[in-house]
Scaffold this motif. Structure first.
Motif, PDB file in Angstrom:
ATOM      1  N   LYS A  93      23.220  78.201  14.939  1.00  0.00           N
ATOM      2  CA  LYS A  93      24.673  78.114  14.996  1.00  0.00           C
ATOM      3  C   LYS A  93      25.315  78.659  13.725  1.00  0.00           C
ATOM      4  O   LYS A  93      24.823  78.438  12.623  1.00  0.00           O
ATOM      5  CB  LYS A  93      25.112  76.671  15.213  1.00  0.00           C
ATOM      6  CG  LYS A  93      24.900  76.163  16.629  1.00  0.00           C
ATOM      7  CD  LYS A  93      25.450  74.757  16.820  1.00  0.00           C
ATOM      8  CE  LYS A  93      26.959  74.737  16.614  1.00  0.00           C
ATOM      9  NZ  LYS A  93      27.529  73.396  16.943  1.00  0.00           N
ATOM     10  N   THR A  94      26.382  79.358  13.885  1.00  0.00           N
ATOM     11  CA  THR A  94      27.090  79.929  12.734  1.00  0.00           C
ATOM     12  C   THR A  94      27.645  78.823  11.839  1.00  0.00           C
ATOM     13  O   THR A  94      27.589  78.909  10.609  1.00  0.00           O
ATOM     14  CB  THR A  94      28.234  80.833  13.233  1.00  0.00           C
ATOM     15  OG1 THR A  94      27.686  81.876  14.027  1.00  0.00           O
ATOM     16  CG2 THR A  94      28.989  81.429  12.057  1.00  0.00           C
ATOM     17  N   THR A  95      28.179  77.748  12.443  1.00  0.00           N
ATOM     18  CA  THR A  95      28.811  76.686  11.667  1.00  0.00           C
ATOM     19  C   THR A  95      27.819  75.682  11.112  1.00  0.00           C
ATOM     20  O   THR A  95      28.138  74.914  10.218  1.00  0.00           O
ATOM     21  CB  THR A  95      29.827  75.934  12.549  1.00  0.00           C
ATOM     22  OG1 THR A  95      29.159  75.470  13.730  1.00  0.00           O
ATOM     23  CG2 THR A  95      30.962  76.857  12.939  1.00  0.00           C
ATOM     24  N   ASN A  96      26.583  75.685  11.674  1.00  0.00           N
ATOM     25  CA  ASN A  96      25.572  74.725  11.216  1.00  0.00           C
ATOM     26  C   ASN A  96      24.199  75.346  11.427  1.00  0.00           C
ATOM     27  O   ASN A  96      23.587  75.186  12.496  1.00  0.00           O
ATOM     28  CB  ASN A  96      25.706  73.413  11.996  1.00  0.00           C
ATOM     29  CG  ASN A  96      24.725  72.359  11.509  1.00  0.00           C
ATOM     30  OD1 ASN A  96      23.970  72.583  10.554  1.00  0.00           O
ATOM     31  ND2 ASN A  96      24.723  71.209  12.173  1.00  0.00           N
ATOM     32  N   VAL A  97      23.702  76.070  10.425  1.00  0.00           N
ATOM     33  CA  VAL A  97      22.466  76.840  10.585  1.00  0.00           C
ATOM     34  C   VAL A  97      21.249  75.960  10.796  1.00  0.00           C
ATOM     35  O   VAL A  97      20.170  76.456  11.126  1.00  0.00           O
ATOM     36  CB  VAL A  97      22.239  77.754   9.361  1.00  0.00           C
ATOM     37  CG1 VAL A  97      23.306  78.829   9.303  1.00  0.00           C
ATOM     38  CG2 VAL A  97      22.206  76.934   8.075  1.00  0.00           C
ATOM     39  N   SER A  98      21.382  74.678  10.604  1.00  0.00           N
ATOM     40  CA  SER A  98      20.244  73.783  10.856  1.00  0.00           C
ATOM     41  C   SER A  98      20.097  73.481  12.353  1.00  0.00           C
ATOM     42  O   SER A  98      19.098  72.910  12.779  1.00  0.00           O
ATOM     43  CB  SER A  98      20.410  72.480  10.076  1.00  0.00           C
ATOM     44  OG  SER A  98      21.568  71.790  10.510  1.00  0.00           O
ATOM     45  N   GLN A  99      21.098  73.869  13.144  1.00  0.00           N
ATOM     46  CA  GLN A  99      21.063  73.594  14.582  1.00  0.00           C
ATOM     47  C   GLN A  99      20.597  74.844  15.329  1.00  0.00           C
ATOM     48  O   GLN A  99      21.190  75.920  15.229  1.00  0.00           O
ATOM     49  CB  GLN A  99      22.434  73.161  15.096  1.00  0.00           C
ATOM     50  CG  GLN A  99      22.415  72.739  16.563  1.00  0.00           C
ATOM     51  CD  GLN A  99      23.757  72.178  17.006  1.00  0.00           C
ATOM     52  OE1 GLN A  99      24.609  71.835  16.163  1.00  0.00           O
ATOM     53  NE2 GLN A  99      23.962  72.071  18.308  1.00  0.00           N
ATOM     54  N   ASP A 100      19.517  74.693  16.064  1.00  0.00           N
ATOM     55  CA  ASP A 100      18.927  75.826  16.790  1.00  0.00           C
ATOM     56  C   ASP A 100      19.607  76.026  18.144  1.00  0.00           C
ATOM     57  O   ASP A 100      20.018  75.071  18.807  1.00  0.00           O
ATOM     58  CB  ASP A 100      17.432  75.594  17.033  1.00  0.00           C
ATOM     59  CG  ASP A 100      16.635  75.520  15.737  1.00  0.00           C
ATOM     60  OD1 ASP A 100      17.102  76.094  14.734  1.00  0.00           O
ATOM     61  OD2 ASP A 100      15.552  74.902  15.734  1.00  0.00           O
ATOM     62  N   ILE A 101      19.685  77.292  18.537  1.00  0.00           N
ATOM     63  CA  ILE A 101      20.091  77.654  19.898  1.00  0.00           C
ATOM     64  C   ILE A 101      18.806  78.052  20.623  1.00  0.00           C
ATOM     65  O   ILE A 101      18.095  78.964  20.183  1.00  0.00           O
ATOM     66  CB  ILE A 101      21.072  78.835  19.906  1.00  0.00           C
ATOM     67  CG1 ILE A 101      22.295  78.512  19.040  1.00  0.00           C
ATOM     68  CG2 ILE A 101      21.469  79.197  21.339  1.00  0.00           C
ATOM     69  CD1 ILE A 101      23.137  77.383  19.566  1.00  0.00           C
ATOM     70  N   VAL A 102      18.491  77.355  21.683  1.00  0.00           N
ATOM     71  CA  VAL A 102      17.203  77.586  22.350  1.00  0.00           C
ATOM     72  C   VAL A 102      17.396  78.070  23.785  1.00  0.00           C
ATOM     73  O   VAL A 102      18.403  77.778  24.450  1.00  0.00           O
ATOM     74  CB  VAL A 102      16.328  76.312  22.344  1.00  0.00           C
ATOM     75  CG1 VAL A 102      16.058  75.858  20.929  1.00  0.00           C
ATOM     76  CG2 VAL A 102      16.965  75.218  23.172  1.00  0.00           C
ATOM     77  N   LEU A 103      16.385  78.811  24.227  1.00  0.00           N
ATOM     78  CA  LEU A 103      16.276  79.243  25.615  1.00  0.00           C
ATOM     79  C   LEU A 103      15.078  78.514  26.204  1.00  0.00           C
ATOM     80  O   LEU A 103      13.962  78.638  25.695  1.00  0.00           O
ATOM     81  CB  LEU A 103      16.075  80.766  25.686  1.00  0.00           C
ATOM     82  CG  LEU A 103      15.707  81.370  27.037  1.00  0.00           C
ATOM     83  CD1 LEU A 103      16.845  81.182  28.040  1.00  0.00           C
ATOM     84  CD2 LEU A 103      15.387  82.850  26.893  1.00  0.00           C
ATOM     85  N   HIS A 104      15.288  77.733  27.220  1.00  0.00           N
ATOM     86  CA  HIS A 104      14.200  76.978  27.828  1.00  0.00           C
ATOM     87  C   HIS A 104      13.387  77.886  28.752  1.00  0.00           C
ATOM     88  O   HIS A 104      13.932  78.482  29.687  1.00  0.00           O
ATOM     89  CB  HIS A 104      14.761  75.776  28.601  1.00  0.00           C
ATOM     90  CG  HIS A 104      15.414  74.763  27.715  1.00  0.00           C
ATOM     91  ND1 HIS A 104      14.702  73.864  26.949  1.00  0.00           N
ATOM     92  CD2 HIS A 104      16.734  74.516  27.447  1.00  0.00           C
ATOM     93  CE1 HIS A 104      15.531  73.097  26.258  1.00  0.00           C
ATOM     94  NE2 HIS A 104      16.780  73.470  26.545  1.00  0.00           N
ATOM     95  N   ALA A 105      12.075  77.945  28.472  1.00  0.00           N
ATOM     96  CA  ALA A 105      11.216  78.887  29.184  1.00  0.00           C
ATOM     97  C   ALA A 105      11.212  78.668  30.687  1.00  0.00           C
ATOM     98  O   ALA A 105      11.083  79.628  31.463  1.00  0.00           O
ATOM     99  CB  ALA A 105       9.778  78.806  28.641  1.00  0.00           C
TER     100      ALA A 105
END
Length: 527
Positions: free
Chosen positions: A10-22
């Motif tokens: 996330k741009t506002t919180n780089v500790s938060q991942d954006i994931v794609l569930h397989a």
């Protein structure tokens, strides 16, 4: 549950991942954005991520830069700065297992299919035929099937078109009107495609589509890269080839339902080419394949500049979306921005329309399906850096990888089995031989007739000569008989005369006279 793939932070919180569930990766996806905004890096990150979890990938390399997936990445100050800003300690640089392919057999293993396998519908799209010409081409395929003529390569189809053109009147009753104009147009477009190198796509050995669904010794999915820099000069061939691949996958793969991860992920770069000038029938086929192929475990990710490049019926089936920056300089651009924004679930933290125009290079608006398969609200995020190099591989490196590939030597040598061309050539030769034989028979019959007449004349002349000779011999025999008779008469006369003279001399005396008188008396009687 499938493995979550971290694709961005996330741009506002780089500790938060954006994931794609397989497990939802086969619900298809979209990577969109203007040129230079980071689409290629996003494509690489997704391809690497799928490969690492054992999912094979197919993608087209339009500019040659995607070949860098085969090369391990390396650090540099700019890269270090980037990963630090993302709160990442380090990146485990690694090369991905790559297999190179090329329709022109120059930068990868050759890909071929047969004319019969691609069929009249896709071939009509490739040749840019109108509806009437498409109908004629379908009839040509039907005639070939009915006569057991295999359509494998270009020369087979050309020979078949010539054959049908020469015998159109014979086929009209069963297959309809096969106009010379339509057949001529097909032949001209076929030659144009051949001039662009399209003839190399047709032939044997034909590609086994399952060769794309392979993993390496470590269980990583192979990334199949199609060299498309030259192919992009023939967009019809490019789009039709990729659609053929999807159709083959759809036909050959079994239904699998929900899986932890896809069997194959397919990236379709320059996606607008698939839909430009597509006929209604082709458009329906594309939509059908996109809608149903996910049940075969295949995910399709369209890569394009603008979401408007895709029909709404297709766009609505793309559950995982990465939208890079768009520029809104014209009313059309502004419409594209608005359309792109409307495809996301709104995020109350920012204005999506405005954010699309403000995104930096490598930054994107991302929305993936959550654990329940529901689209998440859109997030503004920085795409993760790839593990591979940013620099394309060299030609020598490419050749080395091709030589080491499991596909090496399987498709390189073209085959030319007996098919329509050879069979039609044989028929032509047989007709020519029969024509020669018929002509020779006519000549022989004529010569025989002449000889018979000549013989009859000779026999008639001989008979006449025989009659003449017989007549001559008869006359000669008659003459000889007459001469013999005259001769005998003369001899008799001579004998009688001699006898008379002798008698006369003897009768000169009294006794002779008496005898004479006695004779005369007996002859004439005594008075």
């Amino acid at each position: 549950m499938g493995t979550p793939i971290v694709i961005a932070k996330k741009t506002t919180n780089v500790s938060q991942d954006i994931v794609l569930h397989a497990q939802f990766a086969n619900r298809h996806g979209l990577i969109a954005g203007a040129t230079g905004t980071g689409k290629t890096v996003t494509l690489k990150v997704l391809a690497e991520s799928f490969s690492r979890i054992g999912v094979p990938v197919f993608l087209a390399d339009a500019k040659g830069d995607v070949s860098s997936l085969a090369k391990m990445g390396e650090s540099n100050p700019k890269f270090e700065e980037r990963i630090k800003s993302l709160n990442i300690e380090s990146i485990p640089f690694a090369a991905s297992p790559v297999v190179f392919w090329d329709l022109f057999a120059e930068q990868g293993h050759p890909i071929r299919t047969t004319i019969s396998e691609i069929g009249p519908l896709l071939l009509s799209q490739m040749l840019n035929l109108n509806e009437t010409q498409e109908g004629v081409l379908s009839a040509v395929f039907r005639i070939a099937d009915d006569q057991g003529l295999l359509l494998i390569d270009f020369k087979d189809l050309k020979a078949m078109l010539t054959h049908v053109s020469e015998h159109a009147s014979e086929y009209k009753a069963e297959y309809g009107n096969l106009s010379p104009a339509s057949l001529g147009a097909i032949q001209r477009n076929l030659l144009a495609l051949a001039d662009q190198g399209g003839d190399q796509f047709f032939g044997e050995p034909s590609l086994n589509i399952l060769d794309f669904i392979q993993t390496d010794s470590q269980g990583h999915g192979n990334i199949n890269i199609l060299a498309a820099d030259k192919l992009m000069n023939t967009p019809k061939l490019y789009a039709t080839f990729l659609l053929w691949m999807l159709s083959e996958l759809f036909e050959q793969l079994p239904e699998v339902g929900d899986m932890d991860k896809p069997k194959l992920v397919f990236f379709f770069d320059e996606a607008h080419l698939l839909f430009d000038n597509a006929s209604d029938a082709l458009q329906q086929k594309i939509e059908q394949v996109v809608r149903l192929i996910r049940s075969k475990g295949v995910g399709i990710y369209f890569v394009t500049q603008n979401p408007l490049d895709l029909p709404e019926s297709v766009l609505g089936q793309l559950g995982n979306r990465v939208q890079h920056a768009l520029r809104a300089f014209t009313p059309k651009d502004q419409k594209a921005v608005k359309t792109a924004a409307e495809t996301f679930r709104a995020n109350p933290e920012f204005n999506v329309d405005q954010a699309i125009t403000e995104l930096g290079v490598g930054e994107a608006l991302i929305s993936c399906l959550d654990e329940q398969g529901i689209p998440q609200i859109v997030e503004r995020a920085w795409v993760m850096p790839p593990h591979s190099s940013f620099s394309p591989i060299t030609l020598d490196e490419r050749k080395t990888l091709m030589a080491q590939s499991l596909m090496a030597g399987i498709y390189e040598q073209p085959l030319d089995h007996e098919s329509a061309y050879e069979m039609l050539q044989l028929k032509v030769e047989q007709r020519q031989q029969q024509a020669v034989a018929d002509e020779q028979a006519k000549v022989a019959a004529k010569e025989q007739e002449i000889l018979a007449k000549e013989y009859a004349k000779q026999q008639e002349a001989f008979a006449k000569q025989q009659l003449k000779e017989q007549d001559r011999l008869a006359r000669e025999q008659q003459n000889e008989a007459e001469r013999s008779a005259k001769k005998r008469e003369k001899i008799t006369q001579d004998i009688v005369g001699t006898f008379a003279k002798s008698a006369a001399r003897s009768l000169g005396g009294s006794t002779g006279q008496k005898i004479v008188r006695g004779l005369l008396g007996s002859l004439f009687g005594k008075k």
